[in-house]
Structure formats: C-alpha cells, structure tokens
Design a protein around this motif. Sequence first.
Motif, PDB file in Angstrom:
ATOM      1  N   TYR A   1      -4.179 -13.144 -23.697  1.00 55.93           N
ATOM      2  CA  TYR A   1      -5.494 -13.672 -23.310  1.00 55.93           C
ATOM      3  C   TYR A   1      -6.537 -13.467 -24.403  1.00 55.93           C
ATOM      4  O   TYR A   1      -7.709 -13.773 -24.208  1.00 55.93           O
TER       5      TYR A   1
ATOM      6  N   HIS B   1      -3.596 -18.717 -23.074  1.00 57.17           N
ATOM      7  CA  HIS B   1      -2.545 -17.924 -22.442  1.00 57.17           C
ATOM      8  C   HIS B   1      -1.268 -18.741 -22.245  1.00 57.17           C
ATOM      9  O   HIS B   1      -0.165 -18.270 -22.550  1.00 57.17           O
TER      10      HIS B   1
ATOM     11  N   ASN C   1     -10.493 -16.353 -14.829  1.00 58.46           N
ATOM     12  CA  ASN C   1     -10.396 -16.596 -16.264  1.00 58.46           C
ATOM     13  C   ASN C   1     -11.087 -17.904 -16.604  1.00 58.46           C
ATOM     14  O   ASN C   1     -11.194 -18.791 -15.749  1.00 58.46           O
TER      15      ASN C   1
ATOM     16  N   ALA D   1      -9.380 -19.367 -21.800  1.00 57.34           N
ATOM     17  CA  ALA D   1      -8.447 -18.237 -21.709  1.00 57.34           C
ATOM     18  C   ALA D   1      -7.103 -18.674 -21.139  1.00 57.34           C
ATOM     19  O   ALA D   1      -6.039 -18.283 -21.650  1.00 57.34           O
TER      20      ALA D   1
ATOM     21  N   HIS E   1      -7.974 -14.869 -26.896  1.00 53.10           N
ATOM     22  CA  HIS E   1      -8.197 -16.168 -27.525  1.00 53.10           C
ATOM     23  C   HIS E   1      -9.325 -16.085 -28.558  1.00 53.10           C
ATOM     24  O   HIS E   1     -10.173 -15.187 -28.503  1.00 53.10           O
TER      25      HIS E   1
END
Length: 155
Positions: free
Chosen positions: A78, A53, A45, A49, A80
């Motif tokens: 996630y 999260h 990620n 992210a 975003h």
Amino acid sequence: MPTSKQLATQVHQVYFGGNWTEVNVKATVSNINWKTAIKKIEGFNTILALTYHIHYFTKVQLRVLEDGQLIGNDSESYKHPNISSQNEWETLQKTMWNEAERFTKILSKLPDTTLDSPFTDKKYGTYTSNILGLIEHTHYHLGQIIILNKLLLKP
C-alpha cells in the motif's frame, strides 16, 4: 487444471476487458481523475492505494516469471507514490498497463508443466495457486474501487 494460456487470458481480461463480469482495471481506473483517486473517505483506502495495491502483486509475480526472484512484502503493497497531478496519475497507469501486458505475454508462454511447480518455494504454493489468487485479488479490490468511485462522485 487451467493452462498457462488460459490463466494469461484471465489476467489480461481483468486488466483490459473481455471477461464475463464486464469490468476491468484499465477501463475503471482510466475514467477516474487524480483528485478522485487520492480523495479519502474515512475508514477506507483511497482509489490510488487500492490501484497500487492491486498492481503491486502483479509486479511481484512478473519478477518471478522474468527472473525467478520472489521479492515483495505485504506491508509494502500500500506504499504508493504521492500523486499530485493528472499527468502523474496517468504515468502510473501507463506503467501498470505495460507491466500487465508483459506479465500476460510471459505467462502465456510458460510451460504448462511449470504450473504445478512451487512458486519459488513450496511454502508459497504453486504457480497456479498464485496466479488464480492474483486474479481473485484483483477482482475483489476492483469491486472496492468501483464502489468508492460511486460514493465519491455522489452529489
């Protein structure tokens, strides 16, 4: 069993510092620029992210503390916003810091007797288990952010 004030202190420390791990979300994320935050390493990620999260679940719990509504979904955590400038990255962070401060202030005033109560529904556990989970979750992903940042800054 921890008190509401103790839990609020731990949440505040993982966001803003003063814990024994000597790392926190604000100091870590504030020192990462937006280009690094959105940079992708295959199979991982992005820092953006992970940051989003982490805070997604703080926002979900904040809503429960403010109005008793549990509205959230892991699949959304996630998703975003797109960030295309340092200003947008800093604006996202300011929102996070403000919401985390609100969360800890409200939590610190929560009656301790509420901590053993169901977190809106028995199937979600208690307030205590959710708040402790939030703290653990934040530390876990904060460690990932620190490692990713080191990898991304490697010459």
